[in-house]
Motif scaffolding. Structure first.
Motif, PDB file in Angstrom:
ATOM      1  N   VAL A   1      19.601  -3.838  -9.246  1.00 54.02           N
ATOM      2  CA  VAL A   1      20.657  -2.929  -8.777  1.00 54.02           C
ATOM      3  C   VAL A   1      20.947  -1.858  -9.819  1.00 54.02           C
ATOM      4  CG1 VAL A   1      23.088  -2.771  -8.144  1.00 54.02           C
ATOM      5  CG2 VAL A   1      21.692  -4.646  -7.260  1.00 54.02           C
ATOM      6  N   VAL A   2      21.065  -2.248 -11.078  1.00 50.88           N
ATOM      7  CA  VAL A   2      21.364  -1.284 -12.136  1.00 50.88           C
ATOM      8  C   VAL A   2      20.210  -0.302 -12.310  1.00 50.88           C
ATOM      9  CG1 VAL A   2      21.737  -1.013 -14.633  1.00 50.88           C
ATOM     10  CG2 VAL A   2      22.966  -2.783 -13.376  1.00 50.88           C
ATOM     11  N   GLY A   3      18.982  -0.811 -12.254  1.00 54.66           N
ATOM     12  CA  GLY A   3      17.830   0.069 -12.415  1.00 54.66           C
ATOM     13  C   GLY A   3      17.578   0.969 -11.223  1.00 54.66           C
ATOM     14  N   GLY A   4      17.944   0.505 -10.042  1.00 51.27           N
ATOM     15  CA  GLY A   4      17.688   1.258  -8.816  1.00 51.27           C
ATOM     16  C   GLY A   4      16.675   0.532  -7.960  1.00 51.27           C
ATOM     17  N   LEU A   5      17.018   0.255  -6.705  1.00 54.55           N
ATOM     18  CA  LEU A   5      16.128  -0.485  -5.819  1.00 54.55           C
ATOM     19  C   LEU A   5      14.781   0.221  -5.691  1.00 54.55           C
ATOM     20  CD1 LEU A   5      18.601  -1.499  -2.961  1.00 54.55           C
ATOM     21  CD2 LEU A   5      17.552  -3.003  -4.656  1.00 54.55           C
ATOM     22  N   GLY A   6      13.707  -0.523  -5.956  1.00 53.62           N
ATOM     23  CA  GLY A   6      12.377   0.026  -5.815  1.00 53.62           C
ATOM     24  C   GLY A   6      11.866   0.787  -7.023  1.00 53.62           C
ATOM     25  N   SER A   7      12.631   0.826  -8.122  1.00 52.43           N
ATOM     26  CA  SER A   7      12.223   1.590  -9.299  1.00 52.43           C
ATOM     27  C   SER A   7      11.694   0.665 -10.390  1.00 52.43           C
ATOM     28  CB  SER A   7      13.397   2.410  -9.842  1.00 52.43           C
ATOM     29  OG  SER A   7      13.073   2.995 -11.078  1.00 52.43           O
ATOM     30  N   PHE A   8      10.441   0.860 -10.793  1.00 50.42           N
ATOM     31  CA  PHE A   8       9.849   0.042 -11.856  1.00 50.42           C
ATOM     32  C   PHE A   8      10.386   0.454 -13.225  1.00 50.42           C
ATOM     33  CE2 PHE A   8       6.874  -0.065  -8.349  1.00 50.42           C
ATOM     34  CZ  PHE A   8       6.594  -1.419  -8.255  1.00 50.42           C
ATOM     35  N   SER A   9      10.463   1.746 -13.471  1.00 47.92           N
ATOM     36  CA  SER A   9      10.985   2.210 -14.754  1.00 47.92           C
ATOM     37  C   SER A   9      12.453   1.851 -14.895  1.00 47.92           C
ATOM     38  CB  SER A   9      10.782   3.719 -14.894  1.00 47.92           C
ATOM     39  OG  SER A   9      11.453   4.414 -13.845  1.00 47.92           O
ATOM     40  N   GLY A  10      13.200   1.956 -13.786  1.00 43.73           N
ATOM     41  CA  GLY A  10      14.617   1.591 -13.822  1.00 43.73           C
ATOM     42  C   GLY A  10      14.803   0.114 -14.114  1.00 43.73           C
ATOM     43  N   ALA A  11      13.926  -0.728 -13.535  1.00 46.65           N
ATOM     44  CA  ALA A  11      14.014  -2.172 -13.789  1.00 46.65           C
ATOM     45  C   ALA A  11      13.736  -2.483 -15.255  1.00 46.65           C
ATOM     46  CB  ALA A  11      13.031  -2.919 -12.890  1.00 46.65           C
ATOM     47  N   PHE A  12      12.773  -1.765 -15.844  1.00 50.60           N
ATOM     48  CA  PHE A  12      12.431  -1.999 -17.254  1.00 50.60           C
ATOM     49  C   PHE A  12      13.605  -1.634 -18.162  1.00 50.60           C
ATOM     50  CE2 PHE A  12      10.487  -0.732 -21.324  1.00 50.60           C
ATOM     51  CZ  PHE A  12       9.802  -1.908 -21.622  1.00 50.60           C
ATOM     52  N   ILE A  13      14.184  -0.457 -17.934  1.00 48.49           N
ATOM     53  CA  ILE A  13      15.317  -0.020 -18.759  1.00 48.49           C
ATOM     54  C   ILE A  13      16.508  -0.951 -18.556  1.00 48.49           C
ATOM     55  CG2 ILE A  13      16.982   1.841 -19.124  1.00 48.49           C
ATOM     56  CD1 ILE A  13      14.750   3.786 -18.233  1.00 48.49           C
TER      57      ILE A  13
END
Length: 279
Positions: A226-238
């Motif tokens: 949720v914090v990174g953004g649904l569907g975002s790989f870079s967002g999940a990493f950060i």
């Protein structure tokens, strides 16, 4: 301070490997998989069973393969039929799967806590800024980085990576171009489940194995997504790196509020940027 940061990176790395599987499955199947934590747990137990008769490295490979096969089965008989159903049906079915898998593990291995020893090659410590730090924990960080780099290269430069990106944006048009989107989705779900098995295996020497272990880390994994953004790989990493640091420093300095801080961070991000850090 440096050791605390490294411990935060270890937990963040585990979260990333698990959460990126959620991102993969949601990106292709649009299914919020509440059973993903149980896949993490099953991976740990499969590795424990294999390591008892072999070694840690073979156990890791077997856990990844077994969970990937389980992912294909789940995609065919659960995720694909649920793809166009009401979201509440998805939540109920996948949560039910979590409970079923927990009961299966309890039946086979019981409710007692189990432990998996780190491989002898990585059982030592190294000196960092005058303090000792386990080599195995450094390996966890390295594996998380390798997974992030490997997924990024695969998605950007391989043909199936192109199909995955196209299917996640517009599966109908991608199918009209001759791409078997169901086969692509099955492969992606298999990779996501395999990553859950990998994270469960490398987490086993760090935490006690129990049938409920997946439920606890699943919550933080959803916060990462949720914090990174649904569907975002870079967002999940950060987000995984941030949550890992927040979680670890919270335990060290304000243990009474450690479990609450990631939720507060998620609320703040949703208020400031509802689409997540990476949109």
């Amino acid at each position: 301070m440096v050791i605390n940061i490294l411990n935060g990176l270890v937990y963040g790395g585990l979260l990333y490997i698990l959460a990126v599987g959620l991102v993969l499955i949601f990106g292709l199947r649009r299914v919020v998989n509440f059973a993903h934590g149980s896949l993490f747990m099953v991976g740990g137990y499969v590795a424990f069973a294999v390591a008892a008769v072999s070694n840690f490295w073979l156990a890791m490979v077997v856990a990844i393969v077994v969970l990937a096969i389980l992912g294909v089965i789940l995609d065919r008989f659960v995720f694909r039929p649920l793809q166009h159903e009401d979201p509440i049906a998805t939540v109920l079915v996948t949560f039910g799967l979590l409970l079923v898998l927990e009961d299966v593990v309890k039946t086979i291995w019981g409710k007692d806590f189990l432990s998996l020893a780190a491989p002898p090659l990585l059982s030592g410590t190294v000196s960092i800024v005058g303090e000792t730090f386990p080599v195995y924990r450094l390996m966890v960080i390295a594996v998380a980085v390798l997974v992030a780099v490997g997924l990024s290269l695969w998605l950007r430069f391989s043909r199936i990576g192109l199909y995955v990106r196209a299917s996640s944006v517009d599966p109908v048009t991608t199918g009209m171009q001759g791409v078997d989107t169901d086969r692509v989705s099955a492969a992606v779900v298999a990779i996501g489940a395999g990553l859950a098995g990998l994270s469960g295996t490398i987490a086993a020497p760090l935490m006690a194995l129990s049938p409920s272990m997946g439920s606890f880390i699943l919550i933080d994994s959803f916060i990462v997504v949720v914090v990174g953004g649904l569907g975002s790989f870079s967002g999940a990493f950060i987000a995984a790196l941030v949550i890992g640091q927040v979680h670890n420093f919270g335990i060290v300095y304000i243990p009474w509020a450690a479990s609450l801080i990631p939720f507060l961070l998620m609320v703040a991000v949703l208020i400031w940027r509802p689409t997540g850090l990476a949109g």
